[in-house]
Design a protein around this motif. Structure first.
Motif, PDB file in Angstrom:
ATOM      1  N   SER B 126      17.460  83.399 -17.646  1.00 35.84           N
ATOM      2  CA  SER B 126      17.352  81.795 -17.554  1.00 35.84           C
ATOM      3  C   SER B 126      16.827  81.294 -18.719  1.00 35.84           C
ATOM      4  CB  SER B 126      16.195  81.198 -16.080  1.00 35.84           C
ATOM      5  OG  SER B 126      15.621  82.940 -16.250  1.00 35.84           O
ATOM      6  N   LEU B 127      16.289  81.932 -18.758  1.00 34.33           N
ATOM      7  CA  LEU B 127      15.757  81.829 -20.930  1.00 34.33           C
ATOM      8  C   LEU B 127      16.542  80.930 -21.772  1.00 34.33           C
ATOM      9  CD1 LEU B 127      14.093  81.669 -23.006  1.00 34.33           C
ATOM     10  CD2 LEU B 127      14.034  83.679 -23.789  1.00 34.33           C
ATOM     11  N   PHE B 128      18.320  81.186 -21.018  1.00 38.20           N
ATOM     12  CA  PHE B 128      19.221  80.624 -22.129  1.00 38.20           C
ATOM     13  C   PHE B 128      19.363  79.774 -21.330  1.00 38.20           C
ATOM     14  CE2 PHE B 128      20.188  85.628 -23.606  1.00 38.20           C
ATOM     15  CZ  PHE B 128      20.048  85.896 -24.727  1.00 38.20           C
ATOM     16  N   ARG B 129      19.708  79.992 -20.165  1.00 38.06           N
ATOM     17  CA  ARG B 129      20.254  78.374 -19.551  1.00 38.06           C
ATOM     18  C   ARG B 129      19.488  77.746 -19.987  1.00 38.06           C
ATOM     19  NH1 ARG B 129      21.220  80.308 -12.768  1.00 38.06           N
ATOM     20  NH2 ARG B 129      22.568  81.404 -13.684  1.00 38.06           N
ATOM     21  N   PHE B 130      18.409  77.685 -20.450  1.00 35.66           N
ATOM     22  CA  PHE B 130      17.110  76.460 -20.568  1.00 35.66           C
ATOM     23  C   PHE B 130      17.524  76.230 -22.078  1.00 35.66           C
ATOM     24  CE2 PHE B 130      13.323  75.425 -22.509  1.00 35.66           C
ATOM     25  CZ  PHE B 130      13.009  74.105 -22.114  1.00 35.66           C
ATOM     26  N   ILE B 131      17.776  77.218 -22.813  1.00 33.52           N
ATOM     27  CA  ILE B 131      18.210  76.566 -24.101  1.00 33.52           C
ATOM     28  C   ILE B 131      19.122  76.181 -24.641  1.00 33.52           C
ATOM     29  CG2 ILE B 131      18.605  78.100 -26.778  1.00 33.52           C
ATOM     30  CD1 ILE B 131      17.184  80.164 -25.685  1.00 33.52           C
ATOM     31  N   PHE B 132      19.559  76.257 -23.513  1.00 34.44           N
ATOM     32  CA  PHE B 132      21.102  75.072 -24.155  1.00 34.44           C
ATOM     33  C   PHE B 132      21.478  74.115 -22.998  1.00 34.44           C
ATOM     34  CE2 PHE B 132      23.722  80.275 -23.256  1.00 34.44           C
ATOM     35  CZ  PHE B 132      23.738  79.901 -24.958  1.00 34.44           C
ATOM     36  N   SER B 133      20.614  74.474 -22.387  1.00 33.06           N
ATOM     37  CA  SER B 133      20.360  72.880 -21.809  1.00 33.06           C
ATOM     38  C   SER B 133      19.947  71.707 -22.388  1.00 33.06           C
ATOM     39  CB  SER B 133      19.458  72.798 -20.488  1.00 33.06           C
ATOM     40  OG  SER B 133      20.325  74.256 -19.611  1.00 33.06           O
ATOM     41  N   LEU B 134      18.602  72.333 -23.562  1.00 40.85           N
ATOM     42  CA  LEU B 134      17.502  72.189 -24.368  1.00 40.85           C
ATOM     43  C   LEU B 134      18.019  70.204 -25.005  1.00 40.85           C
ATOM     44  CD1 LEU B 134      15.964  73.894 -26.254  1.00 40.85           C
ATOM     45  CD2 LEU B 134      14.643  71.977 -24.601  1.00 40.85           C
ATOM     46  N   PRO B 135      19.207  70.578 -25.637  1.00 39.49           N
ATOM     47  CA  PRO B 135      20.347  69.249 -26.648  1.00 39.49           C
ATOM     48  C   PRO B 135      20.128  68.176 -25.604  1.00 39.49           C
ATOM     49  CG  PRO B 135      21.890  71.445 -27.330  1.00 39.49           C
ATOM     50  CD  PRO B 135      20.392  71.789 -26.109  1.00 39.49           C
ATOM     51  N   VAL B 136      20.103  68.465 -24.013  1.00 38.85           N
ATOM     52  CA  VAL B 136      19.904  66.883 -23.247  1.00 38.85           C
ATOM     53  C   VAL B 136      18.969  65.616 -23.502  1.00 38.85           C
ATOM     54  CG1 VAL B 136      19.140  67.294 -21.312  1.00 38.85           C
ATOM     55  CG2 VAL B 136      20.697  66.449 -20.944  1.00 38.85           C
ATOM     56  N   ALA B 137      17.646  66.745 -23.956  1.00 42.34           N
ATOM     57  CA  ALA B 137      16.828  66.392 -24.586  1.00 42.34           C
ATOM     58  C   ALA B 137      16.392  64.673 -25.604  1.00 42.34           C
ATOM     59  CB  ALA B 137      15.433  66.862 -24.157  1.00 42.34           C
ATOM     60  N   LEU B 138      17.583  65.404 -26.550  1.00 38.15           N
ATOM     61  CA  LEU B 138      17.884  65.091 -27.348  1.00 38.15           C
ATOM     62  C   LEU B 138      18.694  63.328 -27.213  1.00 38.15           C
ATOM     63  CD1 LEU B 138      18.952  68.303 -29.513  1.00 38.15           C
ATOM     64  CD2 LEU B 138      17.272  66.413 -29.371  1.00 38.15           C
ATOM     65  N   SER B 139      18.014  62.346 -28.250  1.00 40.45           N
ATOM     66  CA  SER B 139      18.868  61.369 -28.524  1.00 40.45           C
ATOM     67  C   SER B 139      19.606  60.843 -29.796  1.00 40.45           C
ATOM     68  CB  SER B 139      17.796  60.306 -28.054  1.00 40.45           C
ATOM     69  OG  SER B 139      16.955  59.921 -29.299  1.00 40.45           O
ATOM     70  N   VAL B 140      20.595  60.141 -28.819  1.00 41.73           N
ATOM     71  CA  VAL B 140      21.842  59.683 -30.455  1.00 41.73           C
ATOM     72  C   VAL B 140      20.466  59.939 -32.195  1.00 41.73           C
ATOM     73  CG1 VAL B 140      22.141  57.802 -30.449  1.00 41.73           C
ATOM     74  CG2 VAL B 140      23.610  58.859 -31.120  1.00 41.73           C
ATOM     75  N   SER B 141      19.419  58.911 -31.648  1.00 42.37           N
ATOM     76  CA  SER B 141      19.442  58.972 -32.948  1.00 42.37           C
ATOM     77  C   SER B 141      18.451  60.117 -33.445  1.00 42.37           C
ATOM     78  CB  SER B 141      18.179  58.129 -33.019  1.00 42.37           C
ATOM     79  OG  SER B 141      17.405  57.684 -32.413  1.00 42.37           O
ATOM     80  N   THR B 142      17.757  60.299 -32.183  1.00 40.63           N
ATOM     81  CA  THR B 142      17.059  61.979 -33.063  1.00 40.63           C
ATOM     82  C   THR B 142      17.679  62.853 -33.656  1.00 40.63           C
ATOM     83  OG1 THR B 142      16.518  62.863 -30.838  1.00 40.63           O
ATOM     84  CG2 THR B 142      15.086  61.562 -32.123  1.00 40.63           C
ATOM     85  N   SER B 143      18.548  63.516 -33.213  1.00 40.94           N
ATOM     86  CA  SER B 143      19.790  64.551 -33.036  1.00 40.94           C
ATOM     87  C   SER B 143      20.510  63.720 -34.873  1.00 40.94           C
ATOM     88  CB  SER B 143      21.198  64.455 -32.315  1.00 40.94           C
ATOM     89  OG  SER B 143      20.505  64.170 -30.896  1.00 40.94           O
ATOM     90  N   SER B 144      20.821  62.241 -34.746  1.00 37.58           N
ATOM     91  CA  SER B 144      21.343  61.696 -36.222  1.00 37.58           C
ATOM     92  C   SER B 144      19.949  62.761 -37.549  1.00 37.58           C
ATOM     93  CB  SER B 144      21.127  60.349 -35.907  1.00 37.58           C
ATOM     94  OG  SER B 144      22.783  60.339 -35.273  1.00 37.58           O
TER      95      SER B 144
END
Lengths: 275, 316
Positions: B126-144
């Motif tokens: 479940s920890l790994f699942r949470f980590i791999f889901s994390l980038p979904v919280a990022l928008s294109v501008s914060t990631s960029s």
């Protein structure tokens, strides 16, 4: 437990850890850099971890850029779009499922086919419309073009069709009109689908980039997405200031993710529903 | 609608046409009115912000406009012929295709790999699942913006790690042969959360009974995954492919923040060209023509995917 099984599971954990490091590193880098003092951040070779929890960078970035205002604007815009889409889509879906009116099938086909139109095709005329209505640089201009959603109508229609038809017949027998039936029976029963649509609409609105870039020009109307990308264009010579700004913007969304990963999955996979 | 519903509906309609008392007619009229009343908000909004602009785009694409957006002259198909004759148009088409090829297959394979490794419940999953889901919280501008810092040629961490490994630094966003690759790496990272969540819930939807019976029949984990789970997952993979291709063709934010289409047009994707034409050069006519070409390409790609690829998809 055989040796091959132990070997296999440790290989699995090795791969998982490596993948986790790759996924996490940019985020860890962002958080650690924003906790560094200005001296630490300019050192070479670069420090990987801050020596302490220095919060001054956050203070500086908040003094330089109105991040709170950006976040507030994004919230207002996203909530308005979310509420608007849930309202208009549920009403339209109700009409398509429960009301018999002339042109129903044709209108539904037209609505459905609009999902094929990429948003960029309508962007230029919409910009000209919003400009001629003098809606530039206002909440109205940011939200109104997005208050209706063909995808939302389709999603809710699929859900309404699964509701037991007998309920509708019984309500009709009891003399219950469309408005009462819609607000008292259909909407309460559809909460899961409405929640999925709400999450989906909110996320899309929150992440909008091109439209706010076109229609906002003053700092007071900027949304987070535009505001955060402006950090690096302004007189930001020190990159840990930029990253502190990113951290401040990221924290609420990460917090929301921790609290509502389940709802979010529902919202994201809503798009994957097979007709 | 099931057959019984259809029959009932037909019966009601037949009754409608036989019994034509004024009261009945009034109630039928009220029903039509109710339908349109419920539809009104969506109809008005679509009319103003979707149907009207669609036709306006077509109208504009046959005209030259002044910088304020008013039509200056009718030019027929000139905007289109000019487009097809310009090397910049073909360049942005090629860049968009390259960007799609760089991001879509890699993104889906990475998502599949992560989902395959975490769909069975083990210690720490479940920890790994949470980590791999994390980038979904990022928008294109914060990631960029984050990757802008990582890619910085002198103070960026990526070049620092390269120098630690004894390799020469890379001019990530400045070198024309690297810029698109760099933008693609960032895009794959940004989309990985969404891909992972979608594929994981697809795998979880398959049901443990199928996996269990495969195991009892002596199928190893690799064989189970490739020969049983992957075919059953193919509708999800297909859906994700269609969505990812559309997204890749409509990418804009990361290009606008990281490279502005440069260096030397090496990252000028299609939507960036539309943006530049309409909102930097104020050529709304040619901008609309470009947008309509994008519409045609997306329709064509979607049609191809449904016509040829969907046949290979295995629906349960």
């Amino acid at each position: 437990m055989t040796t091959s099984r132990i070997l296999r599971s440790s290989l699995l954990y090795l791969i998982l850890t490596l993948a986790a490091v790759l996924v996490l590193y940019p985020l860890v880098y962002t958080f650690t850099a924003s906790l560094m003092t200005p001296e630490e951040s300019t050192m070479y070779p670069p420090k990987l971890l801050p020596s302490g929890l220095y919060l001054g960078t956050f203070q500086t970035v908040l003094e330089l850029v109105p991040l709170q205002a950006f976040i507030f604007n994004s919230f207002v815009v996203s909530i308005a779009i979310m509420a608007g889409q849930v309202l208009t889509a549920s009403m339209a879906a109700y009409a398509f499922v429960y009301v018999r009116f002339r042109g129903r099938a044709l209108l539904f086909a037209i609505f459905l086919s609009t999902m094929m139109i990429p948003w960029e095709v309508t962007m230029i005329p919409n910009y000209l419309t919003v400009k001629s209505l003098e809606w530039l640089d206002s909440y109205v201009g940011l939200t109104v073009p997005f208050l209706a959603s063909a995808f939302g109508i389709f999603l809710l229609r699929q859900f309404f069709m699964q509701l037991p038809r007998e309920l509708f017949e019984a309500a009709k027998m009891d003399g219950c009109g469309h408005v009462r039936h819609f607000t008292r029976i259909v909407l309460p029963l559809s909460r899961p689908a409405l929640a999925s649509l709400a999450v989906y609409a909110f996320l899309n609105a929150w992440n909008m980039y091109l439209w706010p870039l076109l229609v906002t020009s003053s700092d007071t109307m900027r949304t987070v997405q535009i505001g955060i990308s402006m950090l690096q264009f302004e007189e930001m010579t020190s990159w840990n200031l930029v990253l502190a700004g990113v951290t401040l913007v990221l924290l609420p969304s990460l917090l929301l993710l921790m609290l509502g990963l389940k709802q979010l999955v529902g919202g994201l996979t809503a798009g994957a529903i097979k007709g | 609608m099931s057959t019984t519903h259809r029959e009932a509906y037909g019966a009601i309609r037949a009754k409608d046409s036989i019994v034509r008392t004024p009261a009945k007619r009034l109630s039928v009229w009220k029903e039509h009115a109710a339908g349109y009343a419920f539809l009104a908000p969506s109809l008005v909004l679509f009319g103003v912000f979707l149907f009207y602009p669609l036709f306006q785009s077509i109208y504009l694409s046959f005209h030259l406009t002044d910088p304020r957006g008013s039509v200056a002259a009718f030019v027929g198909f000139d905007n289109f012929t000019q487009l097809f004759a310009s090397p910049a148009f073909w360049n942005s088409l090629e860049v968009t295709l390259q960007f799609t090829l760089l991001t879509v297959p890699a993104g889906i394979i990475a998502g599949l790999l992560l989902a395959a490794l975490t769909y069975t419940k083990l210690r720490g999953t479940s920890l790994f699942r949470f980590i791999f889901s994390l980038p979904v919280a990022l928008s294109v501008s914060t990631s960029s913006v984050i990757w802008m810092m990582l890619y910085h040629p002198t103070t960026g961490m990526l070049n620092f790690f390269l120098s630690k490994l004894g390799m020469s630094p890379v001019q990530w966003l400045i070198d024309p042969s690297w810029a698109l690759v760099s933008v693609s790496i960032m895009t794959i990272w940004m989309n990985s959360g969404f891909n992972y969540i979608l594929l994981l819930s697809g795998l979880q939807g398959i049901g443990s009974d199928i996996r269990d019976s495969a195991r009892i029949d002596g199928s190893g984990p690799f064989r189970t995954f490739f020969q049983i789970l992957l075919p059953l997952l193919s509708p999800t993979v297909f859906f994700l492919t269609v969505v990812s291709v559309m997204n890749a063709f409509q990418s804009f934010g990361q290009i606008h923040i990281l490279t502005k289409g440069g260096p030397a047009g090496s990252t000028e994707v299609f939507v960036y060209s539309i943006y530049k034409e309409a909102f930097v050069n104020y050529q709304f006519g040619t901008g609309s023509a470009l947008a309509l070409v994008l519409f045609a390409i997306i329709l064509l790609l979607t049609w191809i995917q449904f016509r040829f690829v969907e046949k290979k998809v295995h629906y349960q």
